[in-house]
Design a protein around this motif. Structure first.
Motif, PDB file in Angstrom:
ATOM      1  N   MET A   1      17.706  34.114  37.971  1.00 13.22           N
ATOM      2  CA  MET A   1      16.843  35.231  38.309  1.00 13.22           C
ATOM      3  C   MET A   1      17.698  36.447  38.576  1.00 13.22           C
ATOM      4  O   MET A   1      18.745  36.342  39.199  1.00 13.22           O
ATOM      5  CB  MET A   1      16.060  34.938  39.584  1.00 13.22           C
ATOM      6  CG  MET A   1      14.924  34.013  39.422  1.00 13.22           C
ATOM      7  SD  MET A   1      13.941  33.920  40.925  1.00 13.22           S
ATOM      8  CE  MET A   1      14.841  32.653  41.771  1.00 13.22           C
ATOM      9  N   LEU A   2      17.231  37.574  38.110  1.00 12.02           N
ATOM     10  CA  LEU A   2      17.870  38.837  38.455  1.00 12.02           C
ATOM     11  C   LEU A   2      17.058  39.474  39.572  1.00 12.02           C
ATOM     12  O   LEU A   2      15.847  39.548  39.505  1.00 12.02           O
ATOM     13  CB  LEU A   2      17.918  39.767  37.247  1.00 12.02           C
ATOM     14  CG  LEU A   2      18.762  39.284  36.081  1.00 12.02           C
ATOM     15  CD1 LEU A   2      18.688  40.275  34.939  1.00 12.02           C
ATOM     16  CD2 LEU A   2      20.202  39.061  36.500  1.00 12.02           C
ATOM     17  N   LEU A   3      17.749  39.925  40.603  1.00 13.83           N
ATOM     18  CA  LEU A   3      17.092  40.506  41.768  1.00 13.83           C
ATOM     19  C   LEU A   3      17.600  41.925  41.981  1.00 13.83           C
ATOM     20  O   LEU A   3      18.652  42.310  41.487  1.00 13.83           O
ATOM     21  CB  LEU A   3      17.388  39.658  43.004  1.00 13.83           C
ATOM     22  CG  LEU A   3      17.089  38.162  42.879  1.00 13.83           C
ATOM     23  CD1 LEU A   3      17.638  37.420  44.084  1.00 13.83           C
ATOM     24  CD2 LEU A   3      15.604  37.927  42.736  1.00 13.83           C
ATOM     25  N   VAL A   4      16.885  42.707  42.733  1.00 17.03           N
ATOM     26  CA  VAL A   4      17.240  44.076  43.097  1.00 17.03           C
ATOM     27  C   VAL A   4      17.588  44.881  41.843  1.00 17.03           C
ATOM     28  O   VAL A   4      18.650  45.482  41.739  1.00 17.03           O
ATOM     29  CB  VAL A   4      18.410  44.103  44.113  1.00 17.03           C
ATOM     30  CG1 VAL A   4      18.557  45.495  44.710  1.00 17.03           C
ATOM     31  CG2 VAL A   4      18.251  43.085  45.208  1.00 17.03           C
ATOM     32  N   GLY A   5      16.688  44.844  40.880  1.00 23.18           N
ATOM     33  CA  GLY A   5      16.885  45.627  39.664  1.00 23.18           C
ATOM     34  C   GLY A   5      18.079  45.177  38.833  1.00 23.18           C
ATOM     35  O   GLY A   5      18.636  45.945  38.073  1.00 23.18           O
ATOM     36  N   GLY A   6      18.477  43.915  38.976  1.00 26.14           N
ATOM     37  CA  GLY A   6      19.594  43.385  38.204  1.00 26.14           C
ATOM     38  C   GLY A   6      20.927  43.445  38.916  1.00 26.14           C
ATOM     39  O   GLY A   6      21.948  43.027  38.368  1.00 26.14           O
TER      40      GLY A   6
ATOM     41  N   ILE B   1      10.271  32.309  42.892  1.00 26.42           N
ATOM     42  CA  ILE B   1      10.255  31.917  41.483  1.00 26.42           C
ATOM     43  C   ILE B   1       9.026  32.460  40.751  1.00 26.42           C
ATOM     44  O   ILE B   1       9.182  33.081  39.689  1.00 26.42           O
ATOM     45  CB  ILE B   1      10.389  30.392  41.341  1.00 26.42           C
ATOM     46  CG1 ILE B   1      11.786  29.972  41.789  1.00 26.42           C
ATOM     47  CG2 ILE B   1      10.109  29.941  39.913  1.00 26.42           C
ATOM     48  CD1 ILE B   1      11.978  28.486  41.919  1.00 26.42           C
ATOM     49  N   PRO B   2       7.796  32.267  41.241  1.00 32.25           N
ATOM     50  CA  PRO B   2       6.643  32.816  40.511  1.00 32.25           C
ATOM     51  C   PRO B   2       6.708  34.338  40.343  1.00 32.25           C
ATOM     52  O   PRO B   2       6.349  34.865  39.287  1.00 32.25           O
ATOM     53  CB  PRO B   2       5.442  32.399  41.365  1.00 32.25           C
ATOM     54  CG  PRO B   2       5.908  31.160  42.055  1.00 32.25           C
ATOM     55  CD  PRO B   2       7.360  31.444  42.367  1.00 32.25           C
ATOM     56  N   GLU B   3       7.194  35.044  41.351  1.00 27.62           N
ATOM     57  CA  GLU B   3       7.322  36.496  41.259  1.00 27.62           C
ATOM     58  C   GLU B   3       8.360  36.884  40.200  1.00 27.62           C
ATOM     59  O   GLU B   3       8.164  37.830  39.433  1.00 27.62           O
ATOM     60  CB  GLU B   3       7.714  37.086  42.610  1.00 27.62           C
ATOM     61  CG  GLU B   3       7.800  38.588  42.598  1.00 27.62           C
ATOM     62  CD  GLU B   3       8.139  39.159  43.965  1.00 27.62           C
ATOM     63  OE1 GLU B   3       8.398  40.368  44.005  1.00 27.62           O
ATOM     64  OE2 GLU B   3       8.145  38.428  44.963  1.00 27.62           O
ATOM     65  N   ALA B   4       9.452  36.129  40.136  1.00 29.28           N
ATOM     66  CA  ALA B   4      10.483  36.396  39.130  1.00 29.28           C
ATOM     67  C   ALA B   4       9.936  36.162  37.727  1.00 29.28           C
ATOM     68  O   ALA B   4      10.218  36.935  36.803  1.00 29.28           O
ATOM     69  CB  ALA B   4      11.700  35.510  39.375  1.00 29.28           C
ATOM     70  N   ILE B   5       9.142  35.115  37.551  1.00 30.00           N
ATOM     71  CA  ILE B   5       8.524  34.851  36.246  1.00 30.00           C
ATOM     72  C   ILE B   5       7.571  35.988  35.893  1.00 30.00           C
ATOM     73  O   ILE B   5       7.603  36.519  34.781  1.00 30.00           O
ATOM     74  CB  ILE B   5       7.801  33.499  36.250  1.00 30.00           C
ATOM     75  CG1 ILE B   5       8.823  32.357  36.383  1.00 30.00           C
ATOM     76  CG2 ILE B   5       6.946  33.333  34.995  1.00 30.00           C
ATOM     77  CD1 ILE B   5       8.210  30.999  36.650  1.00 30.00           C
ATOM     78  N   LYS B   6       6.730  36.375  36.845  1.00 29.42           N
ATOM     79  CA  LYS B   6       5.750  37.438  36.623  1.00 29.42           C
ATOM     80  C   LYS B   6       6.424  38.752  36.221  1.00 29.42           C
ATOM     81  O   LYS B   6       5.932  39.474  35.352  1.00 29.42           O
ATOM     82  CB  LYS B   6       4.925  37.638  37.892  1.00 29.42           C
ATOM     83  CG  LYS B   6       3.917  38.758  37.817  1.00 29.42           C
ATOM     84  CD  LYS B   6       3.198  38.920  39.138  1.00 29.42           C
ATOM     85  CE  LYS B   6       2.431  40.222  39.164  1.00 29.42           C
ATOM     86  NZ  LYS B   6       1.994  40.564  40.507  1.00 29.42           N
ATOM     87  N   ASN B   7       7.570  39.041  36.835  1.00 28.61           N
ATOM     88  CA  ASN B   7       8.266  40.294  36.577  1.00 28.61           C
ATOM     89  C   ASN B   7       9.248  40.220  35.407  1.00 28.61           C
ATOM     90  O   ASN B   7       9.941  41.196  35.119  1.00 28.61           O
ATOM     91  CB  ASN B   7       9.005  40.758  37.835  1.00 28.61           C
ATOM     92  CG  ASN B   7       8.042  41.169  38.922  1.00 28.61           C
ATOM     93  OD1 ASN B   7       6.972  41.701  38.647  1.00 28.61           O
ATOM     94  ND2 ASN B   7       8.403  40.924  40.168  1.00 28.61           N
TER      95      ASN B   7
END
Length: 67
Positions: A1-6, A48-54
């Protein structure tokens, strides 16, 4: 997962048991383990679901078992 805009990355091993309908997740970044999670718990206790959604959830590596 990429977080905080990558700017950050979170690596996880995710396993699903079709018999029990439960998830087990190993968080490689901090060496923690979440086990026996229902689908509802997956939505409330992980990102995880939020990362998939985004669109920031990516597969990397090899599938170790199952199809």
């Amino acid at each position: 997962m990429l977080l905080v805009g990558g700017l950050c990355r979170s690596s996880k091993e995710i396993h699903y048991d079709e018999q029990t309908k439960r998830f087990d997740i190993y968080n490689e970044i901090d060496d923690t383990y979440q086990s026996n999670l229902t689908e509802k718990a997956l939505h409330t206790k992980t990102n995880i679901p939020e990362a998939i959604k985004n669109g920031v959830f990516y597969y990397h590596g090899e599938q170790l078992w199952g199809i």
